[in-house]
Write a protein that holds these residues in place. Structure first.
Motif, short mmCIF file in Angstrom:
data_model
loop_
_atom_site.label_atom_id
_atom_site.label_comp_id
_atom_site.label_asym_id
_atom_site.label_seq_id
_atom_site.Cartn_x
_atom_site.Cartn_y
_atom_site.Cartn_z
N GLY A 171 3.17 0.39 15.22
CA GLY A 171 1.88 0.18 14.58
C GLY A 171 1.77 0.58 13.12
N ILE A 172 2.91 0.92 12.47
CA ILE A 172 2.81 1.31 11.05
C ILE A 172 3.74 0.45 10.22
N LEU A 173 3.96 0.83 8.97
CA LEU A 173 4.93 0.10 8.17
C LEU A 173 5.90 1.09 7.54
N PRO A 174 7.06 0.63 7.11
CA PRO A 174 8.02 1.55 6.51
C PRO A 174 7.46 2.03 5.17
N ALA A 175 6.89 3.23 5.19
CA ALA A 175 6.12 3.68 4.02
C ALA A 175 6.85 4.75 3.23
N ALA A 176 8.17 4.71 3.27
CA ALA A 176 8.93 5.62 2.41
C ALA A 176 9.83 4.79 1.52
N GLN A 229 -2.13 -5.22 13.51
CA GLN A 229 -2.28 -5.15 12.05
C GLN A 229 -0.98 -4.83 11.32
N ALA A 230 -0.08 -4.10 11.97
CA ALA A 230 1.12 -3.62 11.28
C ALA A 230 1.96 -4.77 10.68
N PRO A 231 2.20 -5.87 11.43
CA PRO A 231 3.03 -6.92 10.84
C PRO A 231 2.41 -7.51 9.57
N ILE A 232 1.09 -7.62 9.54
CA ILE A 232 0.43 -8.19 8.35
C ILE A 232 0.59 -7.21 7.18
N ALA A 233 0.39 -5.92 7.48
CA ALA A 233 0.54 -4.91 6.42
C ALA A 233 1.96 -4.91 5.88
N CYS A 234 2.93 -5.12 6.78
CA CYS A 234 4.34 -5.17 6.33
C CYS A 234 4.53 -6.31 5.32
N ILE A 235 3.95 -7.47 5.63
CA ILE A 235 4.14 -8.62 4.72
C ILE A 235 3.47 -8.33 3.38
N ILE A 252 5.23 0.91 -4.42
CA ILE A 252 5.23 2.12 -3.59
C ILE A 252 3.80 2.58 -3.34
N GLU A 253 2.96 2.48 -4.35
CA GLU A 253 1.57 2.90 -4.20
C GLU A 253 0.87 2.00 -3.17
N LYS A 254 1.15 0.70 -3.30
CA LYS A 254 0.55 -0.26 -2.35
C LYS A 254 1.01 0.04 -0.93
N GLU A 255 2.29 0.35 -0.81
CA GLU A 255 2.86 0.67 0.50
C GLU A 255 2.11 1.85 1.13
N ARG A 256 1.82 2.84 0.31
CA ARG A 256 1.13 4.05 0.79
C ARG A 256 -0.31 3.72 1.22
N GLN A 257 -0.97 2.92 0.35
CA GLN A 257 -2.37 2.54 0.69
C GLN A 257 -2.41 1.78 2.01
N LEU A 258 -1.46 0.86 2.15
CA LEU A 258 -1.44 0.06 3.38
C LEU A 258 -1.20 0.95 4.59
N ALA A 273 -6.02 4.12 9.81
CA ALA A 273 -7.46 4.19 10.13
C ALA A 273 -7.87 3.17 11.19
N THR A 274 -7.03 2.18 11.47
CA THR A 274 -7.41 1.18 12.49
C THR A 274 -7.28 1.73 13.91
N GLY A 275 -6.52 2.80 14.09
CA GLY A 275 -6.30 3.34 15.44
C GLY A 275 -5.12 2.68 16.14
N GLN A 276 -4.62 1.57 15.59
CA GLN A 276 -3.51 0.88 16.26
C GLN A 276 -2.22 1.70 16.28
N PRO A 277 -1.87 2.38 15.17
CA PRO A 277 -0.62 3.17 15.23
C PRO A 277 -0.66 4.21 16.34
N GLN A 278 -1.79 4.89 16.48
CA GLN A 278 -1.90 5.93 17.52
C GLN A 278 -1.69 5.29 18.90
#
Ligand SMILES: CCCCCCCC/C=C\C/C=C/C(=O)SCCNC(=O)CCNC(=O)[C@H](O)C(C)(C)COP(=O)(O)OP(=O)(O)OC[C@H]1O[C@@H](n2cnc3c(N)ncnc32)[C@H](O)[C@@H]1OP(=O)(O)O
Length: 690
Positions: A128-133, A193-199, A214-220, A226-231
């Motif tokens: 549910g997340i994106l590679p944010a590092a 939501q995660a796949p869309i955020a990845c794109i 990198i900043e955009k990656e962090r915001q995403l 906040a969507t609750g999907q990752p949890q």
């Protein structure tokens, strides 16, 4: 957590050490900062190697830390930025796994070497997340946008070694390419939501300088959180691991009962299920004897198994791997005597108690006395089947899902006399076959199919009330289900349920004369699916069911004007005034029916916890993982709300007992709706049938 040793005079090797998978927990990150800082400052160090202990580079961020403040300490991207900026060459030495943050760490290094068996990929999207590092920024720079999207959006592993089988990245019209990818992901991942955020993060790598990306990656990342999907997805991830840790009231557990090895197996029946099971065993390199009752069925089954194995082999070749399973590891026979030496048998004939008992009685006399005897029934009584054998302790249900060589779920059904060793062996076999095995108790239809009953019942009532199959399916598919209930019934074959209802005397000539069409034993009943079967509308295989198809066996479901007309006439006959049912209500009625039955399964002790139900429904019935699971969803809705809705419905419809709020649900609401992880304790006070 991270330690440095020196190789020769000038190379410092920093090793991540955090068993079992070297997750990059807060203390590992602190360790990396310290060790890397020292190596960088030491003038005698000319080059740095990053590696992982115990043959694993790293499985990425520590997922358990995501919901904790530990995430806010030293960030992985800061570490990556420091590594990348190092004046000394840094090499990632990859073994085992370099996944998620582990791969991002390796991408920040200047060079990467990997052994041939390593698994390398960015599976964040699957939780549910994106590679944010920095992953969404560095990977496109390394392998191009099309290949990077494939890895990031689908969470796939990178191809092992053979770059020659990759397509050359080409991107003449990048915006169009990315827009198309978004549209495709919306369809494919239905609400995740995660796949869309990845794109979108990869889009930033194309449009913007690195630090903006990198900043955009962090915001995403933050907006995804906040969507609750990752949890929800991370709950699903850990639930899949927890269900393997089965327990038994006698004290037997996954870690104190040893499974017996399964060196050879046999499968009885080469219908759709049997073929898939044989293929699954062969894929796992278990020699298997496949038995049919006549030469023609044996030959047809053999051809089908061959075709499945060929398809599996093609998939592996495409991934650059060498297929191991061949038809040579399968022996086809008509003779039960050939089963005399196998360690385990899986019976996969059609659902008929008399036939199954005949087979088990025969097996009991031809197989060696310690052979495990499994039945692939999808709902019949395991104890009754076991009763005809000499060793009921060695009998267990192994309920595979179709197609058995592909579907990951295995319901392992324990009878009252099944021994702990038999349970351990069946659960371990599931693991060897690459499945997620869930131990459940013995009750009609077990867990998954039992939950289907009230859900399909509500779907049928919705048709009576004024909906059409496509209305109901759309709502559930928009919610994220792989398939709505009517498309699912068409796929599975409507005749399966029809035959079972005939056996139970709910339809057909066993129904007592004078029984009202829409009532059985004083309760509401919908004869709609029976009426379709009576005229041969069995679903996809017949080319028509709730939908029409291009041909028998066709896959393209089209709304059928005949069904519309049929439903209108049916409502007229029964003087039902159709009323519009809004999508929220459709969703509520179908979902709450599932949830309520889930609570009943728990209070009956048939599943040992809500996670077990969720793993079953996510992996066997297409419930969207980004919503965690049925029971997890109930916990996010709040048990008080679920109880309230069910209460209202049941008060208005006392002739629908499946919607009568479960005792456990009431109990949970009465104690203030504790979080899901505490539900087991509440169930604990009730009788455990496991
Ligand atoms: C707050 C906002 C700040 C914004 C900035 C955001 C910063 C974000 C930073 C970085 C982004 C990076 C994210 C990630 O890396 S997410 C993790 C990605 N990795 C994965 O998804 C891999 C998950 N693991 C697996 O696929 C498998 O476990 C495996 C292939 C590594 C090993 O498989 P197997 O051998 O079959 O073992 P198990 O699956 O049974 O696992 C063993 C054991 O280990 C636990 N575990 C596995 N992976 C992790 C993990 N990443 N974190 C924590 N724990 C993990 C697993 O649960 C098992 O535990 P056990 O049941 O207790 O034994």
């Amino acid at each position: 957590m991270a330690a440095t040793r020196r190789l020769s005079h000038s190379v410092a090797v920093i090793t991540i050490n955090n068993p079992p998978v070297n997750a990059l927990s807060s203390s590992v990150r602190h360790g990396l900062v310290k060790e890397f800082g020292e190596a960088s400052k030491d003038p005698s160090v000319k080059a740095i190697v990053l590696s992982g202990a115990s043959g694993k580079f790293s499985a990425g961020a520590d997922i358990r830390e995501f919901s904790t403040s530990a995430m806010k300490t030293v960030s992985l991207e800061d570490i990556n930025a420091t590594i990348e900026a190092s004046r000394k060459p840094v090499v990632a030495a990859i073994e085992g796994v370099a996944l998620g943050g582990g791969l991002e760490l390796a991408l920040a290094c200047h060079y990467r070497v990997a052994n041939a068996q390593s698994r390398v990929g960015l599976p964040e999207v699957l939780i549910g997340i994106l590679p944010a590092a920095g992953g969404t920024q560095r990977l496109p720079r390394l392998i191009g946008v099309p290949a990077a999207l494939d890895v990031i959006v689908r969470g796939r592993d990178l191809d092992k070694r053979r770059l020659s089988i990759n397509h050359v990245p080409s991107n003449p019209n990048m915006e169009y390419f990315l827009d198309t990818a978004v549209e495709k992901a919306k369809k494919q991942f239905r609400g995740a939501q995660a796949p869309i955020a990845c794109i979108e993060a990869v889009r930033a790598s194309v449009q913007k300088p690195y630090h903006h990306g990198i900043e955009k990656e962090r915001q995403l990342f933050l907006s995804l959180w906040a969507t609750g999907q990752p949890q929800a997805q991370q709950y699903a991830f850990f639930s899949e691991r927890n269900v393997g840790k089965w327990t038994h009231p006698s004290g037997g557990r996954w870690d104190n009962v040893k499974p017996k090895p399964v060196r050879t197996a046999a499968v009885i029946g080469l219908g759709t299920m049997g073929r898939g099971i044989v293929t699954s065993l062969a894929k796992a390199n278990i020699p298997v004897i496949a038995l049919e009752q006549d030469a023609q069925q044996l030959e047809t089954g053999k051809k089908a198994v061959n075709a499945l194995l060929e398809r599996e082999a093609e998939k592996l070749v495409k991934q650059g791997l060498t297929p191991a399973a061949t038809l040579a590891s399968v022996c086809f026979t008509l003779d039960f005597a050939e089963l005399s030496a196998v360690d385990l048998v899986i019976e996969a004939v059609y659902e008929n108690m008399k036939l199954k008992k005949e087979i088990f009685s025969k097996l009991s006399s031809v197989c060696k006395p310690d052979a495990f005897l499994c039945t692939n029934t999808s709902g019949l009584d395991i104890d009754e089947i076991a009763s005809v054998t000499n060793h009921p302790d060695l009998v267990i249900g192994t309920h595979f899902f179709s197609p058995a060589n592909i579907m990951r779920l295995l319901e392992v059904v324990r009878g009252h006399q099944t021994s702990l060793t038999t349970i351990a062996t069946a659960m371990n076999l599931g693991k060897i076959l690459g499945k997620v095995a869930v131990l459940v108790g013995n009750c009609p239809l077990f867990v998954g199919n039992r939950l289907l009953g009230p859900y399909l019942e509500q779907a049928n009532y919705l048709l009576e009330d004024g909906c059409y199959p496509e209305d109901v399916d759309k709502v559930l598919e928009d919610f994220g289900f792989a398939m709505g209930p009517f498309r699912m019934m068409d796929l599975a074959g409507l005749d399966v349920g029809w035959r079972s209802r005939m056996e139970k005397g709910l339809t057909g000539n066993k129904v007592p004369p004078g029984t009202p069409a829409r009532q059985r034993q004083g309760y509401r009943y919908s004869p709609l699916p029976d009426m379709l079967c009576e005229i041969g509308r069995y679903g996809q295989k017949a080319g028509k069911g709730w939908y029409q198809y291009e041909k028998p066996g066709g896959r393209f479901a089209q709304p059928d004007p005949w069904v519309k007309d049929f439903l209108q006439k049916y409502r007229e006959t029964h003087q039902i005034r159709p009323r519009p049912v809004n999508p929220e209500l459709i969703l509520e009625r179908c979902l709450y029916a599932l949830i309520n039955e889930g609570f009943r399964v728990l209070e009956d002790g048939i599943a040992s916890g809500p996670e077990d139900i969720d793993v079953i429904y996510n992996n066997g019935y297409g419930f969207p993982k980004h919503r965690g699971g049925i029971m997890y969803h109930a916990s996010t809705l709040g048990v008080a709300k679920v109880l309230d809705v069910l209460d209202t419905y049941y008060r208005e419809n006392p002739d629908v007992p499946s919607m009568k709020p479960a005792f456990l649900l009431k109990k949970l609401a009465a104690v203030g709706g504790p979080p899901l992880k505490e539900w087991r304790t509440q169930v604990g006070s009730l009788v455990n049938k496991l």
